[in-house]
Design an enzyme around this catalytic site. Structure first.
Site, PDB file in Angstrom:
ATOM      1  N   LYS A  18      46.118  56.117  49.904  1.00 37.19           N
ATOM      2  CA  LYS A  18      46.325  55.902  48.357  1.00 37.19           C
ATOM      3  C   LYS A  18      44.852  56.241  47.829  1.00 37.19           C
ATOM      4  CE  LYS A  18      46.264  51.516  46.538  1.00 37.19           C
ATOM      5  NZ  LYS A  18      45.190  51.110  45.716  1.00 37.19           N
ATOM      6  N   ASN A  19      43.914  55.272  48.150  1.00 39.63           N
ATOM      7  CA  ASN A  19      42.725  55.468  47.452  1.00 39.63           C
ATOM      8  C   ASN A  19      41.768  56.747  47.674  1.00 39.63           C
ATOM      9  OD1 ASN A  19      43.129  52.893  46.524  1.00 39.63           O
ATOM     10  ND2 ASN A  19      41.723  51.857  48.056  1.00 39.63           N
ATOM     11  N   ARG A  88      44.508  50.561  37.130  1.00 39.19           N
ATOM     12  CA  ARG A  88      43.220  50.726  36.775  1.00 39.19           C
ATOM     13  C   ARG A  88      42.627  52.219  37.288  1.00 39.19           C
ATOM     14  NH1 ARG A  88      40.040  47.111  36.100  1.00 39.19           N
ATOM     15  NH2 ARG A  88      38.447  48.406  37.362  1.00 39.19           N
ATOM     16  N   CYS A 112      42.128  42.277  36.444  1.00 37.18           N
ATOM     17  CA  CYS A 112      43.336  42.490  37.405  1.00 37.18           C
ATOM     18  C   CYS A 112      43.139  41.274  38.216  1.00 37.18           C
ATOM     19  CB  CYS A 112      43.514  43.655  38.132  1.00 37.18           C
ATOM     20  SG  CYS A 112      42.609  43.612  39.632  1.00 37.18           S
ATOM     21  N   ARG A 117      36.571  43.193  37.360  1.00 38.58           N
ATOM     22  CA  ARG A 117      36.512  44.572  37.532  1.00 38.58           C
ATOM     23  C   ARG A 117      35.966  45.584  36.434  1.00 38.58           C
ATOM     24  NH1 ARG A 117      41.505  46.289  41.301  1.00 38.58           N
ATOM     25  NH2 ARG A 117      40.069  47.765  41.851  1.00 38.58           N
ATOM     26  N   PRO A 118      34.971  45.374  35.980  1.00 36.15           N
ATOM     27  CA  PRO A 118      34.361  46.048  35.006  1.00 36.15           C
ATOM     28  C   PRO A 118      33.980  47.604  35.260  1.00 36.15           C
ATOM     29  CG  PRO A 118      32.694  44.672  35.759  1.00 36.15           C
ATOM     30  CD  PRO A 118      33.833  44.291  36.316  1.00 36.15           C
ATOM     31  N   VAL A 119      33.904  48.504  34.305  1.00 36.69           N
ATOM     32  CA  VAL A 119      33.802  49.919  34.729  1.00 36.69           C
ATOM     33  C   VAL A 119      32.294  50.285  34.134  1.00 36.69           C
ATOM     34  CG1 VAL A 119      35.812  50.575  35.039  1.00 36.69           C
ATOM     35  CG2 VAL A 119      34.863  50.341  32.789  1.00 36.69           C
ATOM     36  N   ASP A 120      31.187  49.295  33.999  1.00 40.01           N
ATOM     37  CA  ASP A 120      30.242  49.666  33.200  1.00 40.01           C
ATOM     38  C   ASP A 120      29.222  50.576  34.028  1.00 40.01           C
ATOM     39  OD1 ASP A 120      30.258  47.327  34.959  1.00 40.01           O
ATOM     40  OD2 ASP A 120      27.914  47.109  34.692  1.00 40.01           O
ATOM     41  N   LEU A 121      29.344  50.676  35.335  1.00 40.34           N
ATOM     42  CA  LEU A 121      28.426  51.708  36.194  1.00 40.34           C
ATOM     43  C   LEU A 121      29.063  53.052  35.827  1.00 40.34           C
ATOM     44  CD1 LEU A 121      27.787  49.401  39.221  1.00 40.34           C
ATOM     45  CD2 LEU A 121      26.237  49.733  37.177  1.00 40.34           C
ATOM     46  N   ASP A 305      39.589  45.279  51.600  1.00 38.39           N
ATOM     47  CA  ASP A 305      40.852  45.624  51.575  1.00 38.39           C
ATOM     48  C   ASP A 305      41.788  45.078  52.868  1.00 38.39           C
ATOM     49  OD1 ASP A 305      40.968  48.659  49.600  1.00 38.39           O
ATOM     50  OD2 ASP A 305      40.595  46.607  48.988  1.00 38.39           O
ATOM     51  N   ILE A 327      32.942  41.236  47.652  1.00 37.91           N
ATOM     52  CA  ILE A 327      33.024  42.079  46.694  1.00 37.91           C
ATOM     53  C   ILE A 327      33.822  41.641  45.394  1.00 37.91           C
ATOM     54  CG2 ILE A 327      34.136  44.546  46.458  1.00 37.91           C
ATOM     55  CD1 ILE A 327      32.185  44.822  48.735  1.00 37.91           C
ATOM     56  N   ARG A 397      53.043  49.397  45.581  1.00 33.45           N
ATOM     57  CA  ARG A 397      51.818  50.362  45.173  1.00 33.45           C
ATOM     58  C   ARG A 397      50.945  50.931  46.203  1.00 33.45           C
ATOM     59  NH1 ARG A 397      48.801  47.451  40.497  1.00 33.45           N
ATOM     60  NH2 ARG A 397      47.951  49.342  40.378  1.00 33.45           N
TER      61      ARG A 397
HETATM   62  C1  EPZ Z   1      38.098  50.606  44.958  1.00 33.79           C
HETATM   63  O1  EPZ Z   1      38.298  49.920  43.804  1.00 33.79           O
HETATM   64  C2  EPZ Z   1      39.478  50.724  45.773  1.00 33.79           C
HETATM   65  N1  EPZ Z   1      40.572  51.161  44.815  1.00 33.79           N
HETATM   66  C3  EPZ Z   1      39.839  49.221  45.908  1.00 33.79           C
HETATM   67  O2  EPZ Z   1      41.127  49.006  46.582  1.00 33.79           O
HETATM   68  C4  EPZ Z   1      38.968  48.565  46.759  1.00 33.79           C
HETATM   69  O3  EPZ Z   1      39.110  47.326  47.097  1.00 33.79           O
HETATM   70  C5  EPZ Z   1      37.508  48.583  46.125  1.00 33.79           C
HETATM   71  O4  EPZ Z   1      37.355  50.062  45.950  1.00 33.79           O
HETATM   72  C6  EPZ Z   1      36.385  48.243  47.065  1.00 33.79           C
HETATM   73  O5  EPZ Z   1      36.449  48.843  48.534  1.00 33.79           O
HETATM   74  C7  EPZ Z   1      40.734  52.486  44.684  1.00 33.79           C
HETATM   75  O6  EPZ Z   1      39.890  53.351  45.379  1.00 33.79           O
HETATM   76  C8  EPZ Z   1      41.593  53.135  43.935  1.00 33.79           C
HETATM   77  P1  EPZ Z   1      34.276  49.364  42.987  1.00 33.79           P
HETATM   78  P2  EPZ Z   1      37.015  50.162  42.823  1.00 33.79           P
HETATM   79  O7  EPZ Z   1      34.201  49.857  41.887  1.00 33.79           O
HETATM   80  O8  EPZ Z   1      36.372  51.317  42.948  1.00 33.79           O
HETATM   81  C9  EPZ Z   1      32.061  45.943  40.800  1.00 33.79           C
HETATM   82  C10 EPZ Z   1      43.309  48.201  47.049  1.00 33.79           C
HETATM   83  O9  EPZ Z   1      43.729  47.364  47.414  1.00 33.79           O
HETATM   84  N2  EPZ Z   1      31.806  46.871  39.644  1.00 33.79           N
HETATM   85  O10 EPZ Z   1      33.963  49.472  44.343  1.00 33.79           O
HETATM   86  O11 EPZ Z   1      37.576  49.417  41.605  1.00 33.79           O
HETATM   87  C11 EPZ Z   1      33.604  45.293  40.751  1.00 33.79           C
HETATM   88  O12 EPZ Z   1      33.850  44.390  39.859  1.00 33.79           O
HETATM   89  C12 EPZ Z   1      42.220  48.396  46.082  1.00 33.79           C
HETATM   90  O13 EPZ Z   1      43.938  49.557  47.554  1.00 33.79           O
HETATM   91  C13 EPZ Z   1      31.239  46.673  38.599  1.00 33.79           C
HETATM   92  O14 EPZ Z   1      30.599  45.661  38.151  1.00 33.79           O
HETATM   93  O15 EPZ Z   1      35.906  48.911  43.408  1.00 33.79           O
HETATM   94  C14 EPZ Z   1      33.671  45.046  42.263  1.00 33.79           C
HETATM   95  O16 EPZ Z   1      33.253  43.532  42.313  1.00 33.79           O
HETATM   96  C15 EPZ Z   1      41.839  47.055  45.493  1.00 33.79           C
HETATM   97  N3  EPZ Z   1      30.979  47.633  37.566  1.00 33.79           N
HETATM   98  C16 EPZ Z   1      32.542  45.616  43.010  1.00 33.79           C
HETATM   99  O17 EPZ Z   1      31.783  46.452  41.972  1.00 33.79           O
HETATM  100  C17 EPZ Z   1      31.442  48.879  37.848  1.00 33.79           C
HETATM  101  O18 EPZ Z   1      31.186  49.505  36.925  1.00 33.79           O
HETATM  102  C18 EPZ Z   1      33.259  46.840  43.908  1.00 33.79           C
HETATM  103  O19 EPZ Z   1      33.987  47.401  42.860  1.00 33.79           O
HETATM  104  C19 EPZ Z   1      32.250  49.044  38.886  1.00 33.79           C
HETATM  105  C20 EPZ Z   1      32.244  47.987  39.932  1.00 33.79           C
END
Ligand code: EPZ
Length: 421
Positions: A18-19, A88, A112, A117-121, A305, A327, A397
């Site tokens: 999926k990912n 998301r 969620c 789960r911000p997207v600031d980066l 995960d 995480i 999902r």
């Molecule tokens: C991906 O989510 C996966 N989803 C998640 O899988 C997985 O748990 C996660 O990576 C960690 O491995 C997909 O690939 C579609 P992150 P993602 O950005 O990219 C923080 C599942 O169950 N962060 O690596 O959204 C964030 O809040 C799902 O299949 C910021 O602060 O995760 C988190 O604490 C759940 N700012 C940490 O970083 C940002 O701009 C890691 O998040 C981005 C992230």
């Protein structure tokens, strides 16, 4: 509904990840000719992503696990709130839209269940490439109109946190930028590597994927390609834990053991026997497991995960274990549901202390997020009597044909019309 107590035996074929599928579907937006994908899993999130792309003008043709996407005529560069709030991962259209069309309007994904789960980066990285981005009325408005040739500019960007979709979004954006981009502290997950391989087949020039420094030399255009999506290591890990917990012997097909080193290590520590060859993994256990300490961290460390699934294993293993989630800030929603099944778990900040009990008792429990719901299935497989899991749309999902796959392995799992309808 699950009736516990059956040992799992037999073979299960693992689906495409999926990912990996979700970001690679979005990468189709970068290509001027059709992208042909295979091993796309039949999941709700995949259907949602394809619908979102079609709303933009992508022509998608689907046939079982094969999906072809033609993005030669995109008329809309927008991902509306009603789409993004349900998934998301829609944020993954931001990079491609901006890189190819110089404009994107994407709803900010809300939080969620598992965290804010911000997207600031994602946004900071695109700004580092020159994009002008502002947030208004809950939307990310991004443009490159002010830049030379109206194109993103290659940049060096250090990501403050390891972010999987952040790395993927920026890799896609950089693929069509003017000049070279270096992403530092990049995510090393196999799904990032799979996307890089697909982008390179499309004409991108990406090196270093799988390490924490990814270099992307921008090109003028990308074309379609043929790509088979990598197998789902988290689905695989879930079935491996099920085999260990129920005391059976399960052979997973279409899976690569080298994607799961940390998970295999922990299963062996718990007392299961794990063997593998090029594309299979076999897990064998007598069901008497030792509790194992878990600490999640970015790949190749233990995956977040798989945290809930190992929590389920620890509830019935011998001994006391600590499960630490580093995480996400709220990824213990499955704990109170497992307590309803008789688990002995205490939470202290981002660490759960689990004391193994002799058995769990079936009950009605509620799924809260994708992997939490998977952990409740695992607990139900070993609990005495019946366990009814509500809100299993969370499961749909991320797990393709879950009840068929578990039933084939000998579990008693069926989908019922719950009291809540
Ligand atoms: C991906 O989510 C996966 N989803 C998640 O899988 C997985 O748990 C996660 O990576 C960690 O491995 C997909 O690939 C579609 P992150 P993602 O950005 O990219 C923080 C599942 O169950 N962060 O690596 O959204 C964030 O809040 C799902 O299949 C910021 O602060 O995760 C988190 O604490 C759940 N700012 C940490 O970083 C940002 O701009 C890691 O998040 C981005 C992230």
């Amino acid at each position: 509904m699950i009736t516990g107590g059956n040992r799992l035996n037999g073979e299960v074929t693992i689906s495409g990840a999926k990912n990996a599928a979700l970001p690679i579907l979005c990468a189709a937006l970068l290509a001027e000719t059709p992208l042909h994908l295979s091993s796309i899993p039949a999941l709700k999130d995949v259907v949602s992503t394809i619908k979102l792309l079609e709303q933009m003008g992508v022509k998608a043709t689907c046939n079982a696990d094969k999906v072809s996407l033609d993005a030669s005529e995109i008329h809309t560069k927008e991902a509306p709130y009603e789409m993004v709030k349900t998934m998301r991962a829609s944020i993954l259209v931001l990079g491609p839209l901006l890189a190819r069309f110089g404009h994107a309007r994407v709803s900010l994904p809300g939080g969620c269940a598992i965290g804010s789960r911000p997207v600031d980066l994602h946004i900071k990285g695109l700004q580092a490439m020159g994009a002008e981005i502002h947030i208004e009325h809950g939307y990310i408005e991004a443009t490159t109109a002010h830049l030379p040739n109206k194109r993103l500019q290659g940049a060096r960007y250090y990501m403050d946190l390891v972010t999987v979709t952040g790395t993927e979004n920026l890799m896609m954006a950089a693929a069509l930028a003017q000049g070279t981009t270096v992403l530092e502290n990049a995510a090393k997950e196999p799904e990032v590597v799979d996307m890089a391989e697909c982008l390179n087949k499309m004409g991108a020039k990406i090196t270093g994927a799988g390490t924490d420094i990814i270099t992307i030399e921008g090109v003028d255009r990308l074309s379609g390609a043929v790509h088979n999506v990598v197998c789902d290591r988290i689905e695989a890990g879930t079935y491996m834990v099920a085999a260990a917990m129920t005391g059976g012997e399960v052979k997973l097909l279409n899976v690569r053991a080298n994607l799961l080193d940390a998970v295999i290590e922990k299963l062996r520590d718990a007392g299961a026997t794990v063997t593998s060859d090029t594309d299979t993994i076999t897990v064998k256990s007598d069901g008497k497991l030792k509790a194992v300490n878990i600490r999640t961290a970015p790949h190749p460390a233990f995956p977040t995960d798989m945290q809930a699934q190992f929590m389920a294993l620890n509830t019935i293993a011998t001994g006391v274990s600590k499960v630490t989630e580093t995480i996400f800030e709220n990824r213990f929603m499955h704990v109170q549901e497992m307590q309803r099944l008789g688990a002995d778990i205490g939470i202290d900040g981002n660490t759960a202390l689990v004391k193994g009990v002799a058995y769990l008792d079936g009950a009605t429990v509620m799924a809260t997020d994708l992997r939490a719901s998977a952990s409740l299935v695992l607990a139900g497989l070993v609990a005495r009597g019946d366990t009814v899991i509500e809100r299993i749309y969370h499961l749909d999902r991320g797990y393709e044909n879950l009840e068929e796959k578990f039933t084939k392995l000998g579990a008693s799992v069926k989908r019922i019309k719950g009291l809540t309808g």
